[in-house]
Design an enzyme around this catalytic site. Structure first.
Site, PDB file in Angstrom:
ATOM      1  N   ASP A  45       0.821  -1.207   0.000  1.00  0.00           N
ATOM      2  CA  ASP A  45       0.000   0.000   0.000  1.00  0.00           C
ATOM      3  C   ASP A  45       0.856   1.258   0.000  1.00  0.00           C
ATOM      4  O   ASP A  45       2.028   1.240   0.403  1.00  0.00           O
ATOM      5  CB  ASP A  45      -0.906   0.031   1.230  1.00  0.00           C
ATOM      6  CG  ASP A  45      -2.026  -0.991   1.166  1.00  0.00           C
ATOM      7  OD1 ASP A  45      -2.042  -1.796   0.218  1.00  0.00           O
ATOM      8  OD2 ASP A  45      -2.871  -0.996   2.080  1.00  0.00           O
ATOM      9  N   ASP A  46       0.237   2.362  -0.433  1.00  0.00           N
ATOM     10  CA  ASP A  46       0.706   3.747  -0.249  1.00  0.00           C
ATOM     11  C   ASP A  46       1.703   4.235  -1.289  1.00  0.00           C
ATOM     12  O   ASP A  46       1.994   5.422  -1.338  1.00  0.00           O
ATOM     13  CB  ASP A  46       1.316   3.971   1.140  1.00  0.00           C
ATOM     14  CG  ASP A  46       0.337   3.719   2.267  1.00  0.00           C
ATOM     15  OD1 ASP A  46      -0.827   3.412   1.976  1.00  0.00           O
ATOM     16  OD2 ASP A  46       0.744   3.818   3.438  1.00  0.00           O
ATOM     17  N   HIS A  96      -5.794   2.897  -4.243  1.00  0.00           N
ATOM     18  CA  HIS A  96      -5.749   3.186  -2.806  1.00  0.00           C
ATOM     19  C   HIS A  96      -6.151   4.643  -2.559  1.00  0.00           C
ATOM     20  O   HIS A  96      -5.571   5.321  -1.694  1.00  0.00           O
ATOM     21  CB  HIS A  96      -4.334   2.912  -2.297  1.00  0.00           C
ATOM     22  CG  HIS A  96      -4.254   2.660  -0.816  1.00  0.00           C
ATOM     23  ND1 HIS A  96      -5.081   1.763  -0.162  1.00  0.00           N
ATOM     24  CD2 HIS A  96      -3.421   3.175   0.146  1.00  0.00           C
ATOM     25  CE1 HIS A  96      -4.759   1.733   1.124  1.00  0.00           C
ATOM     26  NE2 HIS A  96      -3.769   2.587   1.351  1.00  0.00           N
ATOM     27  N   HIS A 189       3.917  -2.045   3.273  1.00  0.00           N
ATOM     28  CA  HIS A 189       3.914  -0.673   2.775  1.00  0.00           C
ATOM     29  C   HIS A 189       5.254  -0.342   2.142  1.00  0.00           C
ATOM     30  O   HIS A 189       6.301  -0.514   2.780  1.00  0.00           O
ATOM     31  CB  HIS A 189       3.620   0.305   3.920  1.00  0.00           C
ATOM     32  CG  HIS A 189       2.284   0.087   4.576  1.00  0.00           C
ATOM     33  ND1 HIS A 189       2.080  -0.903   5.510  1.00  0.00           N
ATOM     34  CD2 HIS A 189       1.090   0.713   4.410  1.00  0.00           C
ATOM     35  CE1 HIS A 189       0.811  -0.882   5.910  1.00  0.00           C
ATOM     36  NE2 HIS A 189       0.193   0.091   5.248  1.00  0.00           N
TER      37      HIS A 189
END
Length: 461
Positions: A45-46, A96, A189
């Site tokens: 993610d991110d 996301h 992440h």
């Protein structure tokens, strides 16, 4: 004042917390874990991050592993070359949000805007529309939960606190090895530039991940993309069909192969087929087209057919008619540009009047540019009705019960899309398009605004 606070509590619970609890703890309408042996899923993610994402890609390539990257749209805008590399190296890209902000703090319209904006960014870079979505912090609001805007929501089965640098590589390694098992969906992440994260934390994650991938190799475990894991789940689920239905599906798919061979159907996107087609002459009643011309007997058309195997897969993984419709809409949207490009590139297609199909769609195809007409009564209409009802009983989650619920509405219709509409909406915008299609029509379709369509199947006349 106390009453107002009580009402605010009720509203916030209904809007945010209850959907979050139902999805997080019961897995309703989300994917969060697989069951098939030998594989697990690494999700990140991110990102993308200009420092850590390239290092992560190098590491995955070294071990021959695939991952799923849920990217932040604003980060992708700043680093399109990294997004392209993620795509080119065979990893899956999901959404996301455009900014890393909880859906609990946004109105439904704002969430849709974030999805659409990030979707367009990914499409511009990769040429493919994303179909998977992970909301920041996994927080869903009521409208995400209820409407599922066309994206399959993916959560996770294990997370490790890797966004904090103080967790450290050793602790991360221990936590990840404890969860290293078949079917696990791991949340990591590759960027530390979001609220609550430490900018240098991904460095510790990468150290731990290298150790875990080495252990995975020893255990003969492979990290695969989320869509591949979900495909494995569908295949496993199909094995649980009753003996009679397995026979029916096998015969149906065998007939599909024979039909394609006999009628020499071609495929718009061979790597993930949804639309098949053939060049043929139109034999139905005269139809007035949107460009002022008419479709008459003898005119050349491209006759469309949905892929039976893809329809069955969609039906197998969907728990409602709405989910079937959403997945079909997205698949058709994905294939129409390829069909339009073939029309431009192949001389034998330059004289066609439009696309033609027979279907049971009752709402939605007009949004693509199709004209919907009643099928003239007769033997063909009757036999088509029987066939499409049989098809629906096989692919629909409710099977025969769906037929009993709404048999009056399931009448075959003729779909026609004028060639000018096809090229204006879906072909690459160049000088050939203007010559072939005339004027521009609407821009790319926004699926968030589409009415949902009933399950459909094209059939030749």
């Amino acid at each position: 004042m106390q009453t107002l606070l009580l009402w605010l509590f009720y509203i916030s619970s209904f809007y945010a917390f209850i959907p979050g609890i139902i999805t997080r703890f019961f897995g309703f309408r989300v994917f969060r874990r697989g069951t098939v042996e030998g594989t697990f899923a690494l999700t990140f993610d991110d990102g993308p991050d200009p420092v850590y994402t390239p290092q992560l890609l190098d590491l995955l390539k070294q071990y021959g592993m695939k991952g799923t990257f849920f990217i932040v749209g604003s980060h992708a805008e700043r680093h399109p070359e990294i997004v392209k590399r993620i795509h080119d190296e065979g990893h899956l890209i999901g959404i996301h949000n455009y900014v890393h902000k909880s859906n609990w703090l946004m109105r439904p319209k704002s969430v849709r805007s974030q999805l659409k904006r990030t979707d367009d960014i990914i499409y511009k870079i990769t040429g493919e529309r994303p179909t998977y979505y992970r909301p920041p912090w996994g927080s869903l609001n009521l409208f995400d939960f209820a409407k599922n805007s066309g994206y399959r929501i993916v959560l996770w089965s294990s997370m490790f606190g890797d966004w904090r640098i103080r967790t450290g590589a050793d602790t991360l390694t221990r936590r990840m090895k404890l969860k290293l098992k078949a079917g696990e969906v791991m949340l990591l992440h590759d960027c530390g530039n979001t609220m609550g994260a430490d900018p240098e934390a991904p460095e510790q994650m990468l150290i731990a991940l290298r150790r875990v991938l080495e252990e995975a190799k020893h255990q003969d475990l492979t990290s695969i993309r989320i869509d591949e894991m979900m495909t494995q789940e569908r295949r496993a689920a199909s094995m649980k069909l009753s003996f009679g239905k397995r026979i029916l599906v096998s015969l149906w798919l065998l007939w599909e192969k024979a039909f394609h061979k006999v009628f020499r159907l071609e495929t718009a996107t061979p790597e993930d087929p949804m639309l098949h087609f053939r060049l043929t002459s139109y034999h139905g009643k005269m139809i007035d087209l949107a460009d002022g011309t008419q479709l008459e007997k003898g005119d050349q058309v491209l006759e469309l057919h949905f892929d039976n195997k893809k329809l069955f897969e969609i039906g197998s993984r969907s728990r409602s008619e709405m989910q079937i419709a959403i997945q079909m809409i997205r698949a058709v949207q994905h294939d129409l540009p390829a069909v339009a490009q073939m029309v431009l590139d192949r001389p034998e297609f330059h004289k066609i009047k439009g696309l033609y199909a027979v279907t049971m769609i009752t709402r939605g195809p007009e949004q693509f540019g199709f004209i919907l007409e009643d099928l003239p009564p007769g033997l063909f209409a009757s036999s088509t009705r029987v066939y499409l009802k049989l098809l629906l009983s096989v692919i629909h989650p409710k099977g025969q019960s769906r037929l009993k619920e709404g048999s009056r509405r399931m009448e075959p219709k003729t779909l026609v899309m004028p060639i000018g509409v096809l090229l204006s909406r879906y072909a690459v915008k160049d000088t050939r398009l203007h010559d072939a299609a005339g004027s521009h029509l609407e821009e790319d379709l926004d699926l968030n605004e589409l009415p949902l369509a009933n399950t459909a199947k094209s059939l030749s006349s």
